[in-house]
Scaffold this motif. Structure first.
Motif, PDB file in Angstrom:
ATOM      1  N   HIS A 168      25.673  26.107  51.104  1.00  0.00           N
ATOM      2  CA  HIS A 168      25.005  26.361  49.969  1.00  0.00           C
ATOM      3  C   HIS A 168      23.652  26.792  50.224  1.00  0.00           C
ATOM      4  O   HIS A 168      22.858  26.236  51.350  1.00  0.00           O
ATOM      5  CB  HIS A 168      25.045  25.058  49.300  1.00  0.00           C
ATOM      6  CG  HIS A 168      26.395  24.430  48.914  1.00  0.00           C
ATOM      7  ND1 HIS A 168      27.069  24.856  47.793  1.00  0.00           N
ATOM      8  CD2 HIS A 168      27.207  23.673  49.732  1.00  0.00           C
ATOM      9  CE1 HIS A 168      28.312  24.279  47.845  1.00  0.00           C
ATOM     10  NE2 HIS A 168      28.494  23.648  49.061  1.00  0.00           N
ATOM     11  N   TYR A 169      23.040  27.692  49.540  1.00  0.00           N
ATOM     12  CA  TYR A 169      21.973  28.241  49.797  1.00  0.00           C
ATOM     13  C   TYR A 169      21.141  28.174  48.548  1.00  0.00           C
ATOM     14  O   TYR A 169      21.648  28.362  47.292  1.00  0.00           O
ATOM     15  CB  TYR A 169      21.835  29.544  50.282  1.00  0.00           C
ATOM     16  CG  TYR A 169      22.491  29.518  51.749  1.00  0.00           C
ATOM     17  CD1 TYR A 169      22.030  29.554  52.900  1.00  0.00           C
ATOM     18  CD2 TYR A 169      24.022  29.946  51.744  1.00  0.00           C
ATOM     19  CE1 TYR A 169      22.549  29.611  54.033  1.00  0.00           C
ATOM     20  CE2 TYR A 169      24.536  29.931  53.064  1.00  0.00           C
ATOM     21  CZ  TYR A 169      23.738  29.766  54.268  1.00  0.00           C
ATOM     22  OH  TYR A 169      24.486  29.870  55.490  1.00  0.00           O
ATOM     23  N   ILE A 170      19.707  27.997  48.561  1.00  0.00           N
ATOM     24  CA  ILE A 170      18.830  28.436  47.407  1.00  0.00           C
ATOM     25  C   ILE A 170      17.820  29.345  47.799  1.00  0.00           C
ATOM     26  O   ILE A 170      17.287  29.250  49.031  1.00  0.00           O
ATOM     27  CB  ILE A 170      18.012  27.298  47.030  1.00  0.00           C
ATOM     28  CG1 ILE A 170      17.444  27.417  45.797  1.00  0.00           C
ATOM     29  CG2 ILE A 170      17.138  26.615  47.984  1.00  0.00           C
ATOM     30  CD1 ILE A 170      16.912  26.262  44.845  1.00  0.00           C
ATOM     31  N   ALA A 171      17.752  30.502  47.128  1.00  0.00           N
ATOM     32  CA  ALA A 171      16.783  31.548  47.580  1.00  0.00           C
ATOM     33  C   ALA A 171      15.805  32.163  46.445  1.00  0.00           C
ATOM     34  O   ALA A 171      16.479  32.452  45.489  1.00  0.00           O
ATOM     35  CB  ALA A 171      17.745  32.759  48.140  1.00  0.00           C
ATOM     36  N   PRO A 172      14.397  31.770  46.601  1.00  0.00           N
ATOM     37  CA  PRO A 172      13.578  32.598  45.660  1.00  0.00           C
ATOM     38  C   PRO A 172      13.786  34.131  45.859  1.00  0.00           C
ATOM     39  O   PRO A 172      14.323  34.583  46.710  1.00  0.00           O
ATOM     40  CB  PRO A 172      12.270  32.095  46.196  1.00  0.00           C
ATOM     41  CG  PRO A 172      12.474  30.985  47.122  1.00  0.00           C
ATOM     42  CD  PRO A 172      13.883  30.962  47.698  1.00  0.00           C
TER      43      PRO A 172
END
Lengths: 300, 125
Positions: free
Chosen positions: A244-248
């Motif tokens: 899982h990734y979070i990316a601005p």
């Protein structure tokens, strides 16, 4: 003195070529698209327009070498409700090699002709790619960084014919775009269905256009974030060993119809890559369909 | 067989919905609330200039410079029909588009830019 080994030089060259290719082309146009890398909104290509975009992902899996993977996307607006795309993928791994990893053909269709609070889009994609593909255009099933650590010589032997389906739900509310993608992917030869998701939200930094044309006006910038990852597969429908990734996100509408996007992504689980840096550069050609129609007319 | 029937039914349903959406004039479908909405930039010359920039970025490729149309599929936007509708009607139409007839939805543009565009279109009538 800075010493750069040959394979890293190859990686840098490949990335630069991917980034600069649209600049080598001529003819201008403009567009205002969201700077998503994994998520899709309900925004389709204007009919007759062709957009060429390179999406480059830079990462380093644990125990592996630096990787630079580029997907070149050719996106054509067939109708106002139908967009068709061709992706050409490649990657360079430092201390390894540079390889072409395959192609993808996708179609996105808006089944409802009017704008609603939530707008569905149906997405169908066929992928013919090698296991050495590292463009990370979607994360599904139990995909993890170990998949990216395999040497190209081994990974490129495994060729995958896959179908990917997405249900895209997207809303434009008070200058925000909020998009949810539900992904199902199937290797056509074997393997179970794999599932994934991508969620995104973006907003321009200023709503109104400035009276003076400035490349640095806040209305030219779009900021946001996306969250994406795998949801297991039909054999093991769990979140265990999923990435899982979070990316601005930051998008910049450049003059002459070019668009630059940047996104540092951060892995949220042990299976995920620690960081993925993405850069996108897009260029839109106006009314390409008309060029051929004019040609036909003159031929008659 | 059952799966094929379901697919065909879904396609027919989508087609019917699309045709139903396309069969009425745009302006007849504008909800009363949108029809009555006031343009916050009405008569503002700076907004018209900004709107012209938005027009050149997004609309001129089809409707051509000065909104005069291409004489074919992409109509002139200097028309009696546009003079007759309200600013609210125009903003609604930009947001909705007319996908069945080739006009994209511009809901992705910020609302302020759609109003600036309406201000520009008003200024050239």
């Amino acid at each position: 003195m800075l010493l750069v080994d040959a394979s890293r030089l190859s990686l840098i060259r490949c990335s630069l070529l991917g980034l600069c290719l649209p600049f080598l082309l001529v003819h201008s146009a403009a567009g205002q698209e969201k700077p998503y890398f994994v998520t899709y909104s309900h925004e389709l290509e204007e009919p007759g327009n062709l957009e060429i975009e390179t999406k480059t992902a830079l990462a380093r899996p644990d125990g592996g070498n630096h990787v630079g993977a580029t997907a070149m996307e050719l996106e054509y607006g067939v109708r106002a409700w139908w967009t068709s795309e061709l992706y050409l993928d490649g990657q360079a791994t430092s201390r390894d090699s540079t390889v072409f990893t395959g192609f993808r053909i996708e179609n996105r269709v808006r089944p409802l002709m009017q704008e609603h609070v939530i707008n569905p889009v149906l997405y169908v994609e066929y992928e013919n790619i090698a296991a050495s593909d590292k463009t990370l255009l979607e994360v599904v099933g139990h995909d993890g960084q170990s998949d990216l650590a395999a040497p190209n010589s081994t990974a490129r032997r495994e060729h995958e014919h896959e179908a990917e389906l997405r249900l895209i739900l997207s809303s434009n509310l008070r200058d925000w775009n909020i998009a949810e993608n539900f992904i199902a992917e199937k290797n056509l030869g074997h393997s179970p269905w794999e599932f994934g998701y991508a969620l995104g939200a973006t907003r321009p930094l200023r709503s109104a256009a400035g009276a003076h044309d400035s490349a640095f006006g806040l209305d030219k910038f779009i900021a946001g974030a996306e969250l994406y990852g795998g949801l297991g597969d039909t054999v093991s429908l769990t979140l265990g060993d999923t990435s899982h990734y979070i990316a601005p996100l930051l998008g910049w509408q450049l003059p002459r119809g070019m668009r630059l996007s940047f996104s540092p992504g951060f892995g949220l689980t042990e299976t995920s890559l620690n960081r993925v840096y993405r850069v996108g550069l897009a260029y839109e050609f106006n009314q390409v369909g008309g060029w051929f129609r004019s040609g036909n007319r003159s031929a008659q | 067989m059952k799966r094929q029937t379901t697919t065909i039914l879904l396609l027919l349903l989508s087609g019917t919905l699309a045709l139903a959406a396309a069969s009425h004039s745009h302006w007849e479908r504008v909800p009363a609330r949108d029809h009555a909405r006031a343009n916050p930039f009405a008569g503002n010359p700076a907004a018209a200039v900004a709107g012209e920039r938005v027009y050149n970025d997004h609309c001129a490729q089809c409707h051509k410079a000065g909104a005069r149309g291409d004489g074919g599929k992409h109509p002139s936007l200097r028309s009696e029909q546009l003079r007759a509708v309200t600013d609210g009607d125009l903003e609604w139409f930009l947001r909705q588009g007319d996908l069945a007839h080739g006009m994209p939805s511009w809901s992705s543009l910020p609302q302020a830019q759609r109003w600036q565009l309406v201000t520009y279109l008003r200024s050239i009538q």
